[in-house]
Design a protein around this motif. Structure first.
Motif, PDB file in Angstrom:
ATOM      1  N   GLY A 148       0.809  -1.211   0.000  1.00  0.00           N
ATOM      2  CA  GLY A 148       0.000   0.000   0.000  1.00  0.00           C
ATOM      3  C   GLY A 148       0.839   1.256   0.000  1.00  0.00           C
ATOM      4  O   GLY A 148       0.409   2.306   0.478  1.00  0.00           O
ATOM      5  N   ALA A 149       2.043   1.179  -0.547  1.00  0.00           N
ATOM      6  CA  ALA A 149       2.991   2.292  -0.493  1.00  0.00           C
ATOM      7  C   ALA A 149       3.494   2.687  -1.871  1.00  0.00           C
ATOM      8  O   ALA A 149       4.610   3.194  -2.013  1.00  0.00           O
ATOM      9  CB  ALA A 149       4.174   1.915   0.399  1.00  0.00           C
ATOM     10  N   ALA A 150       2.668   2.477  -2.892  1.00  0.00           N
ATOM     11  CA  ALA A 150       3.042   2.865  -4.248  1.00  0.00           C
ATOM     12  C   ALA A 150       2.115   3.984  -4.713  1.00  0.00           C
ATOM     13  O   ALA A 150       0.920   3.747  -4.921  1.00  0.00           O
ATOM     14  CB  ALA A 150       2.947   1.678  -5.202  1.00  0.00           C
ATOM     15  N   PRO A 151       2.601   5.209  -4.866  1.00  0.00           N
ATOM     16  CA  PRO A 151       1.741   6.296  -5.342  1.00  0.00           C
ATOM     17  C   PRO A 151       1.113   5.954  -6.692  1.00  0.00           C
ATOM     18  O   PRO A 151       1.770   5.372  -7.566  1.00  0.00           O
ATOM     19  CB  PRO A 151       2.700   7.476  -5.472  1.00  0.00           C
ATOM     20  N   ALA A 152      -0.132   6.302  -6.860  1.00  0.00           N
ATOM     21  CA  ALA A 152      -0.832   5.992  -8.105  1.00  0.00           C
ATOM     22  C   ALA A 152      -0.199   6.673  -9.308  1.00  0.00           C
ATOM     23  O   ALA A 152      -0.333   6.204 -10.444  1.00  0.00           O
ATOM     24  CB  ALA A 152      -2.304   6.395  -7.984  1.00  0.00           C
ATOM     25  N   ASP A 153       0.501   7.793  -9.071  1.00  0.00           N
ATOM     26  CA  ASP A 153       1.096   8.522 -10.188  1.00  0.00           C
ATOM     27  C   ASP A 153       2.522   8.094 -10.496  1.00  0.00           C
ATOM     28  O   ASP A 153       3.228   8.785 -11.244  1.00  0.00           O
ATOM     29  CB  ASP A 153       1.052  10.029  -9.924  1.00  0.00           C
ATOM     30  N   LEU A 154       2.963   6.957  -9.967  1.00  0.00           N
ATOM     31  CA  LEU A 154       4.331   6.508 -10.249  1.00  0.00           C
ATOM     32  C   LEU A 154       4.610   6.396 -11.753  1.00  0.00           C
ATOM     33  O   LEU A 154       5.667   6.835 -12.217  1.00  0.00           O
ATOM     34  CB  LEU A 154       4.616   5.172  -9.562  1.00  0.00           C
ATOM     35  N   PRO A 155       3.711   5.799 -12.551  1.00  0.00           N
ATOM     36  CA  PRO A 155       3.999   5.758 -13.997  1.00  0.00           C
ATOM     37  C   PRO A 155       4.149   7.153 -14.599  1.00  0.00           C
ATOM     38  O   PRO A 155       5.017   7.368 -15.453  1.00  0.00           O
ATOM     39  CB  PRO A 155       2.776   5.027 -14.565  1.00  0.00           C
ATOM     40  N   ALA A 156       3.337   8.094 -14.147  1.00  0.00           N
ATOM     41  CA  ALA A 156       3.469   9.460 -14.651  1.00  0.00           C
ATOM     42  C   ALA A 156       4.804  10.064 -14.237  1.00  0.00           C
ATOM     43  O   ALA A 156       5.447  10.792 -15.011  1.00  0.00           O
ATOM     44  CB  ALA A 156       2.312  10.316 -14.143  1.00  0.00           C
ATOM     45  N   GLN A 157       5.233   9.776 -13.009  1.00  0.00           N
ATOM     46  CA  GLN A 157       6.539  10.269 -12.574  1.00  0.00           C
ATOM     47  C   GLN A 157       7.663   9.660 -13.409  1.00  0.00           C
ATOM     48  O   GLN A 157       8.669  10.327 -13.703  1.00  0.00           O
ATOM     49  CB  GLN A 157       6.747   9.969 -11.096  1.00  0.00           C
ATOM     50  N   ALA A 158       7.509   8.391 -13.783  1.00  0.00           N
ATOM     51  CA  ALA A 158       8.518   7.766 -14.635  1.00  0.00           C
ATOM     52  C   ALA A 158       8.591   8.462 -15.989  1.00  0.00           C
ATOM     53  O   ALA A 158       9.683   8.651 -16.546  1.00  0.00           O
ATOM     54  CB  ALA A 158       8.210   6.276 -14.816  1.00  0.00           C
ATOM     55  N   ARG A 159       7.440   8.852 -16.530  1.00  0.00           N
ATOM     56  CA  ARG A 159       7.449   9.581 -17.804  1.00  0.00           C
ATOM     57  C   ARG A 159       8.158  10.924 -17.656  1.00  0.00           C
ATOM     58  O   ARG A 159       8.893  11.354 -18.550  1.00  0.00           O
ATOM     59  CB  ARG A 159       6.015   9.774 -18.306  1.00  0.00           C
ATOM     60  N   THR A 160       7.932  11.582 -16.534  1.00  0.00           N
ATOM     61  CA  THR A 160       8.637  12.836 -16.277  1.00  0.00           C
ATOM     62  C   THR A 160      10.137  12.601 -16.218  1.00  0.00           C
ATOM     63  O   THR A 160      10.932  13.381 -16.764  1.00  0.00           O
ATOM     64  CB  THR A 160       8.141  13.459 -14.963  1.00  0.00           C
ATOM     65  N   ALA A 161      10.540  11.514 -15.558  1.00  0.00           N
ATOM     66  CA  ALA A 161      11.960  11.189 -15.430  1.00  0.00           C
ATOM     67  C   ALA A 161      12.595  10.897 -16.783  1.00  0.00           C
ATOM     68  O   ALA A 161      13.795  11.132 -16.984  1.00  0.00           O
ATOM     69  CB  ALA A 161      12.136   9.998 -14.501  1.00  0.00           C
ATOM     70  N   LEU A 162      11.812  10.379 -17.715  1.00  0.00           N
ATOM     71  CA  LEU A 162      12.325  10.114 -19.052  1.00  0.00           C
ATOM     72  C   LEU A 162      12.492  11.398 -19.865  1.00  0.00           C
ATOM     73  O   LEU A 162      13.329  11.460 -20.765  1.00  0.00           O
ATOM     74  CB  LEU A 162      11.380   9.163 -19.804  1.00  0.00           C
ATOM     75  N   ALA A 163      11.700  12.406 -19.532  1.00  0.00           N
ATOM     76  CA  ALA A 163      11.699  13.636 -20.322  1.00  0.00           C
ATOM     77  C   ALA A 163      12.576  14.734 -19.736  1.00  0.00           C
ATOM     78  O   ALA A 163      13.101  15.577 -20.475  1.00  0.00           O
ATOM     79  CB  ALA A 163      10.263  14.152 -20.457  1.00  0.00           C
ATOM     80  N   ASP A 164      12.725  14.752 -18.421  1.00  0.00           N
ATOM     81  CA  ASP A 164      13.473  15.829 -17.783  1.00  0.00           C
ATOM     82  C   ASP A 164      14.953  15.785 -18.153  1.00  0.00           C
ATOM     83  O   ASP A 164      15.523  14.694 -18.332  1.00  0.00           O
ATOM     84  CB  ASP A 164      13.350  15.725 -16.259  1.00  0.00           C
ATOM     85  N   PRO A 165      15.603  16.920 -18.237  1.00  0.00           N
ATOM     86  CA  PRO A 165      17.045  16.918 -18.492  1.00  0.00           C
ATOM     87  C   PRO A 165      17.799  16.347 -17.304  1.00  0.00           C
ATOM     88  O   PRO A 165      17.331  16.401 -16.163  1.00  0.00           O
ATOM     89  CB  PRO A 165      17.369  18.399 -18.694  1.00  0.00           C
ATOM     90  N   LEU A 166      18.970  15.806 -17.589  1.00  0.00           N
ATOM     91  CA  LEU A 166      19.848  15.360 -16.521  1.00  0.00           C
ATOM     92  C   LEU A 166      20.431  16.572 -15.803  1.00  0.00           C
ATOM     93  O   LEU A 166      20.438  17.683 -16.352  1.00  0.00           O
ATOM     94  CB  LEU A 166      20.973  14.501 -17.095  1.00  0.00           C
ATOM     95  N   PRO A 167      20.904  16.398 -14.574  1.00  0.00           N
ATOM     96  CA  PRO A 167      21.521  17.529 -13.875  1.00  0.00           C
ATOM     97  C   PRO A 167      22.656  18.139 -14.689  1.00  0.00           C
ATOM     98  O   PRO A 167      23.381  17.429 -15.402  1.00  0.00           O
ATOM     99  CB  PRO A 167      22.044  16.887 -12.585  1.00  0.00           C
ATOM    100  N   ARG A 168      22.803  19.439 -14.566  1.00  0.00           N
ATOM    101  CA  ARG A 168      23.853  20.132 -15.316  1.00  0.00           C
ATOM    102  C   ARG A 168      25.216  19.547 -14.976  1.00  0.00           C
ATOM    103  O   ARG A 168      25.560  19.371 -13.815  1.00  0.00           O
ATOM    104  CB  ARG A 168      23.833  21.624 -14.985  1.00  0.00           C
ATOM    105  N   GLY A 169      25.969  19.224 -15.992  1.00  0.00           N
ATOM    106  CA  GLY A 169      27.319  18.705 -15.807  1.00  0.00           C
ATOM    107  C   GLY A 169      27.381  17.233 -15.481  1.00  0.00           C
ATOM    108  O   GLY A 169      28.481  16.683 -15.290  1.00  0.00           O
ATOM    109  N   ALA A 170      26.242  16.531 -15.436  1.00  0.00           N
ATOM    110  CA  ALA A 170      26.256  15.125 -15.022  1.00  0.00           C
ATOM    111  C   ALA A 170      27.087  14.262 -15.968  1.00  0.00           C
ATOM    112  O   ALA A 170      27.844  13.388 -15.530  1.00  0.00           O
ATOM    113  CB  ALA A 170      24.830  14.594 -14.937  1.00  0.00           C
ATOM    114  N   LEU A 171      26.972  14.497 -17.259  1.00  0.00           N
ATOM    115  CA  LEU A 171      27.682  13.662 -18.225  1.00  0.00           C
ATOM    116  C   LEU A 171      29.178  13.976 -18.266  1.00  0.00           C
ATOM    117  O   LEU A 171      29.958  13.184 -18.800  1.00  0.00           O
ATOM    118  CB  LEU A 171      27.076  13.836 -19.614  1.00  0.00           C
TER     119      LEU A 171
END
Length: 290
Positions: A148-171
């Motif tokens: 009972g500890a999985a937010p319903a919006d986890l898939p949406a958060q994963a989509r955000t994680a796929l689209a958001d830029p990586l931290p500056r200088g990470a690469l």
């Protein structure tokens, strides 16, 4: 495109399917539970064990399968194995006697099907890449949902994680420190492993409060400190004072891990490595038996 790119990108759909499952034979509240695995599966086990115990569902321990204490009593043992063929997992399951066992795997037609009393099959999350991404995260989504500890919006958060830029200088960074708190310590360990195995980079992972007690000495202008959960007070400033870049999470720790998977692949490509086939690794560790 590498297989791992496709597998990382498929995680929102895999997580949604996991949220909709109602698996049987997973631990019930009050049971004393051990979770075993190797490599990535060990770190997912650590995250689940810490979360389950913190929610008051019962004492929960996580072990590398090779280090499972056979003399200790548990009500149920959960084995995590993507391939279903990992020697240490199969050996541990064969030696636990009458304890209830359940294996979470991507391939139910492998030896783990006979070694565990029950199976939870996540065939839709299986992978071709040696590097584990979607199977591990999908297994943790499934386990979190059962608690009972999985937010319903986890898939949406994963989509955000796929689209958001990586931290500056990470690469461009040359040293990476991943910090977690509570159950996200296991996620931090997995983040470090992912970057290490895919790109052969120098990575470390610690509980966030432990960072001050020595590990901060490795941070510097060529480093990146990435928090997987809400940072303890004052620690962001202390990490930044070393000259390292600092990333503070805006997403669930598991969605942050998706961003780190992308970092691992990006670093591998920049270094001329094949992210599907890390050096010296195979998809499953099968050992010769004496």
């Amino acid at each position: 495109m590498a297989h791992v790119d496709e597998e990382i990108a498929s995680q929102p759909d895999c997580w949604q399917r996991a949220l909709e499952l109602a698996p049987q034979h997973l631990p019930e509240p009050g049971e004393r539970v051990a979770v075993i695995g190797c490599g990535t599966s060990l770190y997912i086990a650590q995250a689940y064990a810490a979360l389950r115990e913190s929610l008051g569902h019962g004492e929960t321990d996580a072990f590398a399968a090779s280090e499972f204490p056979l003399g200790r009593r548990y009500d149920r043992i959960v084995a995590l194995t993507r391939s279903g063929t990992t020697t240490e997992v199969l050996d541990a399951l064969a030696r636990v006697g009458g304890t209830e066992t359940v294996a979470i795997t991507a391939d139910p037609g492998t030896p783990v099907g006979a070694a565990a009393r029950h199976l939870v099959a996540l065939e839709f999350a299986d992978e071709r890449s040696v590097v584990q991404t979607r199977f591990a995260t999908t297994a943790l989504v499934l386990l979190r949902a059962h608690l009972g500890a999985a937010p319903a919006d986890l898939p949406a958060q994963a989509r955000t994680a796929l689209a958001d830029p990586l931290p500056r200088g990470a690469l461009e960074a040359r040293q990476f420190t991943f910090l977690g708190t509570g159950w996200s310590c296991g996620v931090a360990n997995e983040a470090a492993l992912k970057v290490r195995e895919a790109s052969a980079a120098w990575t470390e992972a610690y509980p966030a409060m432990e960072y001050r007690h020595g590990p901060i000495s490795v941070s510097g202008p060529e480093g990146l400190v990435w928090f997987l959960d809400t940072p303890p007070a004052g620690l962001v400033d202390q990490a930044g004072a070393t000259g390292a870049a600092v990333s503070v999470p805006g997403l669930d720790p598991l969605a942050e891990l998706v961003r780190i998977q992308r970092l691992a692949v990006g670093l591998a490509v920049r270094r001329g490595l094949d992210p599907d086939r890390p050096r010296h690794l195979t998809r499953s560790i099968v050992l010769d038996q004496p």
